[in-house]
Write a protein that holds these residues in place. Sequence first.
Motif, PDB file in Angstrom:
ATOM      1  N   LEU A 108      33.705 -45.912  -9.767  1.00 54.58           N
ATOM      2  CA  LEU A 108      34.566 -45.571 -10.901  1.00 54.58           C
ATOM      3  C   LEU A 108      34.629 -44.067 -11.137  1.00 54.58           C
ATOM      4  O   LEU A 108      35.320 -43.612 -12.043  1.00 54.58           O
ATOM      5  CB  LEU A 108      34.068 -46.275 -12.171  1.00 54.58           C
ATOM      6  N   GLY A 109      33.857 -43.297 -10.351  1.00 53.37           N
ATOM      7  CA  GLY A 109      33.925 -41.843 -10.477  1.00 53.37           C
ATOM      8  C   GLY A 109      32.620 -41.155 -10.815  1.00 53.37           C
ATOM      9  O   GLY A 109      32.559 -39.925 -10.823  1.00 53.37           O
ATOM     10  N   GLU A 150      29.506 -45.522  -9.410  1.00 51.41           N
ATOM     11  CA  GLU A 150      30.024 -44.526  -8.471  1.00 51.41           C
ATOM     12  C   GLU A 150      31.462 -44.831  -8.032  1.00 51.41           C
ATOM     13  O   GLU A 150      32.278 -43.904  -7.971  1.00 51.41           O
ATOM     14  CB  GLU A 150      29.098 -44.366  -7.264  1.00 51.41           C
ATOM     15  N   ARG A 192      28.801 -39.774 -10.127  1.00 49.09           N
ATOM     16  CA  ARG A 192      28.203 -39.247  -8.898  1.00 49.09           C
ATOM     17  C   ARG A 192      26.700 -39.059  -9.090  1.00 49.09           C
ATOM     18  O   ARG A 192      26.244 -38.707 -10.175  1.00 49.09           O
ATOM     19  CB  ARG A 192      28.886 -37.958  -8.463  1.00 49.09           C
TER      20      ARG A 192
END
Length: 124
Positions: A33-34, A31, A36
């Motif tokens: 690192l992007g 999460e 979701r």
Amino acid sequence: MAAPGNINGLGIILGSTDPEPLIDWYRAALEPLGARWEGHMLVVGQQAIIGFDRRDDVAEKAAEPGRHLVNIMVRDIRAAEKHFNSLGVTWVRPVEDTGGGWFFSTLLDPDGNYLQVLQGPGTP
């Protein structure tokens, strides 16, 4: 045979005897690192997910961790490496420049599966 361009997504399901710690680990690892969390899966890219399933037909630890490799492409592998180090991960293959603009690394998840983190040439 399907028409070219008919595939519009990719997913992997990680089966585990105890998926909650695995979910917690992947969320903590990805999460920031992007990725979701959506419902019961981790969205790791456009139309790409990692799901988790409680299974009684698998061992507690992966018997052959190299059989299935979860690969995550990142924009900045050194930033990802710093984040993973802050989590105290076990590296199987530390970040390595393999030439041609490619960087590879491999680490272990709590069930003994391999997670590879890669950065390629011209990664947007």
